[in-house]
Design an enzyme around this catalytic site. Structure first.
Site, PDB file in Angstrom:
ATOM      1  N   SER A  76       0.821  -1.213   0.000  1.00 22.68           N
ATOM      2  CA  SER A  76       0.000   0.000   0.000  1.00 22.68           C
ATOM      3  C   SER A  76       0.846   1.250   0.000  1.00 22.68           C
ATOM      4  CB  SER A  76      -0.865   0.042   1.259  1.00 22.68           C
ATOM      5  OG  SER A  76      -1.507  -1.158   1.475  1.00 22.68           O
ATOM      6  N   HIS A  83      -1.425  -2.690  -6.815  1.00 21.12           N
ATOM      7  CA  HIS A  83      -2.091  -2.382  -5.548  1.00 21.12           C
ATOM      8  C   HIS A  83      -3.603  -2.525  -5.708  1.00 21.12           C
ATOM      9  CE1 HIS A  83      -2.971   0.885  -2.294  1.00 21.12           C
ATOM     10  NE2 HIS A  83      -3.112  -0.334  -1.819  1.00 21.12           N
ATOM     11  N   GLU A 114      -4.157  -0.099  -8.705  1.00 25.21           N
ATOM     12  CA  GLU A 114      -3.159   0.963  -8.930  1.00 25.21           C
ATOM     13  C   GLU A 114      -1.840   0.260  -9.284  1.00 25.21           C
ATOM     14  OE1 GLU A 114      -2.083   3.037  -5.259  1.00 25.21           O
ATOM     15  OE2 GLU A 114      -2.158   4.941  -6.338  1.00 25.21           O
ATOM     16  N   ASN A 149      -2.805   6.163  -1.268  1.00 31.19           N
ATOM     17  CA  ASN A 149      -2.653   6.361   0.175  1.00 31.19           C
ATOM     18  C   ASN A 149      -1.996   7.676   0.550  1.00 31.19           C
ATOM     19  OD1 ASN A 149      -4.060   4.282   1.456  1.00 31.19           O
ATOM     20  ND2 ASN A 149      -2.551   2.836   0.655  1.00 31.19           N
TER      21      ASN A 149
HETATM   22  N1  CAA Z   1     -15.472  -9.405   0.642  1.00 32.06           N
HETATM   23  C1  CAA Z   1     -16.065  -9.615  -0.535  1.00 32.06           C
HETATM   24  N2  CAA Z   1     -17.217  -9.032  -0.899  1.00 32.06           N
HETATM   25  C2  CAA Z   1     -17.789  -8.212  -0.018  1.00 32.06           C
HETATM   26  C3  CAA Z   1     -17.228  -7.923   1.245  1.00 32.06           C
HETATM   27  C4  CAA Z   1     -16.003  -8.571   1.561  1.00 32.06           C
HETATM   28  N3  CAA Z   1     -15.368  -8.368   2.706  1.00 32.06           N
HETATM   29  N4  CAA Z   1     -18.015  -7.038   1.887  1.00 32.06           N
HETATM   30  C5  CAA Z   1     -19.041  -6.772   1.063  1.00 32.06           C
HETATM   31  N5  CAA Z   1     -18.903  -7.471  -0.081  1.00 32.06           N
HETATM   32  C6  CAA Z   1     -19.778  -7.476  -1.246  1.00 32.06           C
HETATM   33  C7  CAA Z   1     -21.154  -7.963  -0.856  1.00 32.06           C
HETATM   34  O1  CAA Z   1     -21.202  -9.363  -0.821  1.00 32.06           O
HETATM   35  C8  CAA Z   1     -21.983  -7.397  -1.976  1.00 32.06           C
HETATM   36  O2  CAA Z   1     -21.841  -8.185  -3.138  1.00 32.06           O
HETATM   37  P1  CAA Z   1     -23.119  -8.476  -4.049  1.00 32.06           P
HETATM   38  O3  CAA Z   1     -23.436  -7.186  -4.733  1.00 32.06           O
HETATM   39  O4  CAA Z   1     -22.658  -9.538  -4.971  1.00 32.06           O
HETATM   40  O5  CAA Z   1     -24.191  -8.910  -3.121  1.00 32.06           O
HETATM   41  C9  CAA Z   1     -21.301  -6.036  -2.276  1.00 32.06           C
HETATM   42  O6  CAA Z   1     -19.994  -6.147  -1.707  1.00 32.06           O
HETATM   43  C10 CAA Z   1     -22.032  -4.897  -1.634  1.00 32.06           C
HETATM   44  O7  CAA Z   1     -22.153  -5.210  -0.265  1.00 32.06           O
HETATM   45  P2  CAA Z   1     -23.359  -4.746   0.668  1.00 32.06           P
HETATM   46  O8  CAA Z   1     -24.560  -4.505  -0.183  1.00 32.06           O
HETATM   47  O9  CAA Z   1     -23.480  -5.690   1.804  1.00 32.06           O
HETATM   48  O10 CAA Z   1     -22.823  -3.440   1.352  1.00 32.06           O
HETATM   49  P3  CAA Z   1     -22.564  -1.986   0.853  1.00 32.06           P
HETATM   50  O11 CAA Z   1     -23.528  -1.515  -0.155  1.00 32.06           O
HETATM   51  O12 CAA Z   1     -22.424  -1.240   2.105  1.00 32.06           O
HETATM   52  O13 CAA Z   1     -21.141  -2.031   0.137  1.00 32.06           O
HETATM   53  C11 CAA Z   1     -18.799  -1.921   0.154  1.00 32.06           C
HETATM   54  C12 CAA Z   1     -20.019  -2.636   0.715  1.00 32.06           C
HETATM   55  C13 CAA Z   1     -18.778  -2.049  -1.359  1.00 32.06           C
HETATM   56  C14 CAA Z   1     -17.583  -2.633   0.726  1.00 32.06           C
HETATM   57  C15 CAA Z   1     -18.843  -0.403   0.573  1.00 32.06           C
HETATM   58  O14 CAA Z   1     -19.082  -0.312   1.936  1.00 32.06           O
HETATM   59  C16 CAA Z   1     -17.569   0.332   0.243  1.00 32.06           C
HETATM   60  O15 CAA Z   1     -17.315   0.663  -0.907  1.00 32.06           O
HETATM   61  N6  CAA Z   1     -16.757   0.626   1.289  1.00 32.06           N
HETATM   62  C17 CAA Z   1     -15.465   1.299   1.106  1.00 32.06           C
HETATM   63  C18 CAA Z   1     -14.416   0.243   0.816  1.00 32.06           C
HETATM   64  C19 CAA Z   1     -13.079   0.855   0.528  1.00 32.06           C
HETATM   65  O16 CAA Z   1     -12.873   2.066   0.509  1.00 32.06           O
HETATM   66  N7  CAA Z   1     -12.077  -0.016   0.298  1.00 32.06           N
HETATM   67  C20 CAA Z   1     -10.731   0.414   0.047  1.00 32.06           C
HETATM   68  C21 CAA Z   1      -9.960   0.430   1.328  1.00 32.06           C
HETATM   69  S1  CAA Z   1      -8.303   0.971   1.083  1.00 32.06           S
HETATM   70  C22 CAA Z   1      -7.470  -0.400   0.581  1.00 32.06           C
HETATM   71  O17 CAA Z   1      -7.971  -1.478   0.477  1.00 32.06           O
HETATM   72  C23 CAA Z   1      -6.071  -0.303   0.176  1.00 32.06           C
HETATM   73  C24 CAA Z   1      -5.133   0.410   1.022  1.00 32.06           C
HETATM   74  O18 CAA Z   1      -4.007   0.580   0.542  1.00 32.06           O
HETATM   75  C25 CAA Z   1      -5.365   0.858   2.380  1.00 32.06           C
END
Ligand code: CAA
Length: 319
Positions: free
Chosen positions: A139, A176, A188, A226
């Site tokens: 990251s 990434h 990324e 990040n």
């Molecule tokens: N693993 C796999 N799939 C997941 C999951 C997980 N942990 N959590 C949720 N999902 C899936 C669900 O199963 C669902 O899939 P379907 O459409 O097939 O049913 C889909 O995501 C949407 O889930 P929900 O409807 O339950 O929930 P939501 O509408 O609240 O969306 C989310 C969930 C897409 C994760 C949303 O909350 C979101 O976009 N959150 C922000 C996530 C983010 O910013 N991630 C990046 C973090 S930074 C990083 O990773 C890198 C770094 O360098 C730090």
């Protein structure tokens, strides 16, 4: 651009499992080798993968045959399962097995610690074929530095400036992904100073085959993603620390006022982990020596307490 035929994923945490899944299910890489030094992590990760595949099938997003085939392409490698020719106290038997199985690309998705990643890159460079792509899902850690470690893995007789050294460093690149990997649409891609054009194109082709859009960032601490996200999360924690607002009001403000899918404290807890947030923020701080990146004291204390977010049962929220 050719896709890997045998992909190795190093680390079976949330990111490694997600990458192995999209590589097998979406990119249809014929063989995906999944290694973790802790076998229980692989078991736990594959159980989670089975749940995700079953959910995709039940929702009609994937058919049962494709899900079964995707799962069948994933092979677990543990230190104890590694190669029968390996003696019990050979700590690099796993890497030799990846090489012997013909791995032509590796994606490292281990903990966000420089020393751990450098050790893995040294080992991969030594054991994988001399034209395998060596990618990191880091990251924030410098790809240029990891490429240097890869060259060191070839032995003390190969200097970084030699043709062999340059060719080895040229195969190292950042890919990434974002958590949850099957859901987030971006990868990324980060070239280090020495990354070759061919490696960069192979990394992009892999990310696209996994179903991702690609953005490219220079190799600066935190890359684009990040360098922007982590100071935002760090500021949110500083707001909590200074009593500017409560946890719930901080998250509510960003969710309802700015339309973020979740608040920053929830995001740190659930999809990043507070130890990783701290590690990234420290990389930004140390890599730039700019005081604007000073990690929040509260974040450090929470990591000291073992309150790492959802994975440890407690972070800013209880789980
Ligand atoms: N693993 C796999 N799939 C997941 C999951 C997980 N942990 N959590 C949720 N999902 C899936 C669900 O199963 C669902 O899939 P379907 O459409 O097939 O049913 C889909 O995501 C949407 O889930 P929900 O409807 O339950 O929930 P939501 O509408 O609240 O969306 C989310 C969930 C897409 C994760 C949303 O909350 C979101 O976009 N959150 C922000 C996530 C983010 O910013 N991630 C990046 C973090 S930074 C990083 O990773 C890198 C770094 O360098 C730090």
């Amino acid at each position: 651009m050719a896709l890997p035929r045998v992909l190795s994923v190093i680390g079976a945490g949330q990111m490694g499992i997600g990458i192995a899944l999209v590589a097998s299910l979406r990119a249809k890489i014929p063989t995906v080798l999944l290694y973790d030094r802790d076998p229980s992590q692989i078991t736990k990760g594959l159980e989670f993968m089975d749940k995700l595949l079953a959910k995709d099938v039940s929702k009609g997003k994937t058919n049962e045959d494709d899900a079964k085939a995707a799962r069948g392409r994933i092979i677990s490698i543990t230190s104890s399962s590694a190669s029968s020719s390996t003696s019990n106290n050979d700590e690099f038997g796993w890497a030799r097995e990846l090489g012997e199985r013909g791995s032509d690309m590796a994606v490292e998705a281990a903990s966000e610690r420089l020393s751990i990643k450098e050790g893995i890159f040294r080992t991969l460079a030594k054991n994988l074929s001399r034209d395998a792509v060596l990618a990191s899902n880091t990251s924030s850690i410098s790809i240029t530095k990891l490429a240097g470690a890869a060259v060191e893995g070839l032995g003390s007789t190969i200097s970084k400036a030699s043709e062999e050294g340059k060719s080895c460093a040229g195969r190292v690149v950042g890919v990434h992904f974002f958590n949850p990997v099957p859901v987030m649409k971006l990868c990324e891609v980060i070239p280090g100073l020495q990354t070759s054009e061919v490696t960069l194109e192979r990394a992009k082709a892999f990310a696209v085959a996994c179903g991702k859009e690609v953005s490219t960032s220079k190799d600066v601490p935190g890359f684009v993603s990040n360098a922007l996200l982590m100071p935002f999360l760090n500021e949110a924690i500083m707001c909590l620390e200074s009593g500017t607002a409560t946890r719930d009001d901080i998250d509510k403000t960003l969710r309802l006022g700015m339309g973020h899918p979740m608040g920053p404290l929830q995001l740190g807890d659930i999809f990043i982990g507070l130890d990783t947030c701290l590690a990234i923020q420290e990389t930004l701080y140390e890599g730039t020596r700019d005081s604007k990146y000073r990690p929040s004291v509260l974040l450090g204390r929470m990591v000291d307490a073992g309150w790492l977010g959802k994975k440890s049962g407690k972070g800013f929220y209880e789980y």
